[in-house]
Write an enzyme that holds these catalytic residues in place. Sequence first.
Site, short mmCIF file in Angstrom:
data_model
loop_
_atom_site.label_atom_id
_atom_site.label_comp_id
_atom_site.label_asym_id
_atom_site.label_seq_id
_atom_site.Cartn_x
_atom_site.Cartn_y
_atom_site.Cartn_z
N SER A 1 -3.73 -10.07 -12.81
CA SER A 1 -3.45 -9.34 -14.07
C SER A 1 -4.02 -10.19 -15.34
CB SER A 1 -1.98 -9.46 -14.05
OG SER A 1 -1.33 -9.04 -15.57
N ALA B 1 0.81 -1.34 -0.10
CA ALA B 1 -0.15 -0.01 -0.14
C ALA B 1 0.75 1.39 -0.01
CB ALA B 1 -1.16 -0.07 1.03
N GLY C 1 1.61 3.00 -6.01
CA GLY C 1 0.80 2.73 -6.98
C GLY C 1 -0.93 2.30 -6.95
N TYR D 1 6.77 -13.95 -13.91
CA TYR D 1 5.55 -12.78 -13.36
C TYR D 1 4.28 -13.43 -13.60
CZ TYR D 1 2.71 -8.81 -12.77
OH TYR D 1 1.73 -7.82 -12.51
#
Length: 268
Positions: free
Chosen positions: A146, A15, A18, A171
């Site tokens: 994502s 947090a 971004g 990733y």
Amino acid sequence: MSSSLTGRTVLVTGATSGIGYETARLLAESGATVLVHGRTAEEAQAATDRLIATAGVSSTLLRPLAADFAHFDEVESMAQTVVREHPRLDVLVNNAAVAAPERHTVTPDGNELAFQVNFLAHYLLTNLLEPALTTDPGGRVVNVSSSLHRSAAIQWNDPNRTRRYSRLAAYAQSQLALTVFAADPRVTAVSVHPGVCDTGLLSLYGHEGASAADGAEHVVRLCDPATEIVNGAYYDRSERVAPAAAATEERTVKRLNKLADVLVGHTA
């Protein structure tokens, strides 16, 4: 923003910048108590101070927390603090993420860096927070995933990718694992692709992104108890869509749980 978030307690990992920072800001502005996680105590405190100074958020709604997700012992220590000090946690936002490095990098716990920080640490944290996470309606886990999970495959025999490493594949694998984890029947969870945003991860996507605040709005909407969710659902921004086929296969969910339990040294 809905005021149905007033009085709720939400932990947001990653947090300090971004999407995580903007998510914390929007939640606190809506009246939620926000546990602001950072990699170090200094980073968490700095983000908290910035929220008070620039967003006009009351200090009574913010609690800084620190844990470096490359170290499982720090994740465990943070989870113990949360359970002790916030015995009722309404929402956990699993947001912290790193871009996989160019070179294969292993954490002190022996895992490939992106797989541990982006997925395994969140798996461990979610399990350890089970005593605090409310089972009341509206209680939930929101995994910030994502769209790159669609291009991924979990290398079951080599999850740490010691034989063949590519940062994009590493990733993407971590994001697929996080998306699969949302379908775990043990937790009420959803995953969300907040859109391609102009954050530290933009280089993985290679083009311009929306603002982090835009992405955060999609995350906060799913934190709101007024938003009804289906366990294991996947959202692309505000729209519920089907994730990659592997993400909801019962066999894959069970297999991933077994693998994660071994890698985090934790028996759920």
